[in-house]
Scaffold this motif. Structure first.
Motif, mmCIF file in Angstrom:
data_model
loop_
_atom_site.group_PDB
_atom_site.id
_atom_site.type_symbol
_atom_site.label_atom_id
_atom_site.label_comp_id
_atom_site.label_asym_id
_atom_site.label_seq_id
_atom_site.Cartn_x
_atom_site.Cartn_y
_atom_site.Cartn_z
ATOM 1 N N ILE A 150 -56.407 -50.042 8.895
ATOM 2 C CA ILE A 150 -54.943 -50.107 9.003
ATOM 3 C C ILE A 150 -54.404 -48.779 9.533
ATOM 4 N N LEU A 151 -54.862 -47.672 8.958
ATOM 5 C CA LEU A 151 -54.392 -46.360 9.412
ATOM 6 C C LEU A 151 -54.744 -46.102 10.872
ATOM 7 N N CYS A 152 -55.947 -46.497 11.270
ATOM 8 C CA CYS A 152 -56.353 -46.319 12.675
ATOM 9 C C CYS A 152 -55.455 -47.119 13.614
ATOM 10 N N VAL A 153 -55.165 -48.359 13.250
ATOM 11 C CA VAL A 153 -54.305 -49.198 14.096
ATOM 12 C C VAL A 153 -52.897 -48.615 14.172
ATOM 13 N N LEU A 154 -52.342 -48.228 13.034
ATOM 14 C CA LEU A 154 -50.984 -47.675 13.041
ATOM 15 C C LEU A 154 -50.913 -46.382 13.856
ATOM 16 N N LEU A 155 -51.923 -45.544 13.722
ATOM 17 C CA LEU A 155 -51.959 -44.305 14.494
ATOM 18 C C LEU A 155 -52.062 -44.612 15.986
ATOM 19 N N THR A 156 -52.920 -45.543 16.358
ATOM 20 C CA THR A 156 -53.079 -45.916 17.766
ATOM 21 C C THR A 156 -51.780 -46.469 18.330
ATOM 22 N N LEU A 157 -51.134 -47.360 17.587
ATOM 23 C CA LEU A 157 -49.866 -47.914 18.060
ATOM 24 C C LEU A 157 -48.791 -46.832 18.154
ATOM 25 N N ALA A 158 -48.765 -45.912 17.203
ATOM 26 C CA ALA A 158 -47.772 -44.828 17.242
ATOM 27 C C ALA A 158 -48.006 -43.918 18.445
ATOM 28 N N VAL A 159 -49.263 -43.609 18.725
ATOM 29 C CA VAL A 159 -49.582 -42.744 19.864
ATOM 30 C C VAL A 159 -49.219 -43.437 21.177
ATOM 31 N N THR A 160 -49.586 -44.709 21.316
ATOM 32 C CA THR A 160 -49.244 -45.412 22.554
ATOM 33 C C THR A 160 -47.735 -45.587 22.697
ATOM 34 N N ALA A 161 -47.041 -45.752 21.585
ATOM 35 C CA ALA A 161 -45.577 -45.821 21.632
ATOM 36 C C ALA A 161 -45.006 -44.494 22.139
ATOM 37 N N ALA A 162 -45.513 -43.393 21.611
ATOM 38 C CA ALA A 162 -45.032 -42.068 22.046
ATOM 39 C C ALA A 162 -45.359 -41.826 23.515
ATOM 40 N N ILE A 163 -46.559 -42.235 23.932
ATOM 41 C CA ILE A 163 -46.944 -42.079 25.334
ATOM 42 C C ILE A 163 -45.972 -42.845 26.233
ATOM 43 N N GLY A 164 -45.507 -43.980 25.768
ATOM 44 C CA GLY A 164 -44.549 -44.758 26.540
ATOM 45 C C GLY A 164 -43.135 -44.228 26.480
ATOM 46 N N ILE A 165 -42.718 -43.751 25.324
ATOM 47 C CA ILE A 165 -41.328 -43.311 25.148
ATOM 48 C C ILE A 165 -41.059 -41.942 25.767
ATOM 49 N N ILE A 166 -41.940 -41.013 25.593
ATOM 50 C CA ILE A 166 -41.673 -39.630 26.024
ATOM 51 C C ILE A 166 -41.298 -39.538 27.497
ATOM 52 N N PRO A 167 -42.068 -40.117 28.415
ATOM 53 C CA PRO A 167 -41.662 -40.022 29.825
ATOM 54 C C PRO A 167 -40.307 -40.692 30.109
#
Length: 146
Positions: free
Chosen positions: A113-130
């Motif tokens: 669960i923690l791995c999935v949430l971290l992965t989704l959070a990182v990909t969300a940030a990768i998408g939002i920041i730019p």
């Protein structure tokens, strides 16, 4: 918005996860009946308390899951986010069934669960920041051609 533009995968995974959470709530109800624990009591035999806590933990994490799922899917990659969402549902089931058996039984599901949430959070940030930098600060760090 045309059908091809609608986030169908995200909606499907969200619905599946909601149904799964509801099914886990039903399993708590069955545990209440088995151990004769009447609401609103949440104390009883360890088997009941672990089942109750397993579901409660899912309820506590659910808003975080939905936010990172949708943000990742809308700003990064819908298919990747939906796949992560499916893995999350499987991990939640691992957590629930493992915790119902023993406190240590929850750990494999919890780590996934923690791995999935971290992965989704990182990909969300990768998408939002730019997008954020481009829209609000006029800084382009990624070309739209990518």
């Amino acid at each position: 918005m045309t059908t091809t533009e609608q986030p169908i995968l995200l909606a499907a995974v969200s619905l599946l996860s909601a149904l799964h959470l509801g099914f886990q709530a039903r399993r708590v109800g069955w545990s209440r009946m088995k151990y004769k624990i009447k609401p609103p009591a949440v104390n009883g035999p360890p088997e009941f308390e672990r089942t109750f806590r397993a579901h409660q933990n899912g309820v506590e994490f659910y808003p975080v899951f939905l936010v990172v799922l949708w943000t990742s899917g809308l700003f990064c990659n819908e298919a990747l986010a939906a796949l992560g969402g499916l893995v999350y549902v499987v991990a939640r089931e691992m957590y629930f069934t493992g915790y119902a058996k023993s406190a240590d039984g929850r750990l494999p599901g919890f780590y996934l669960i923690l791995c999935v949430l971290l992965t989704l959070a990182v990909t969300a940030a990768i998408g939002i920041i730019p997008s954020f930098l481009d829209k609000y600060l006029s800084i382009k760090i990624l070309s739209r051609a990518l």
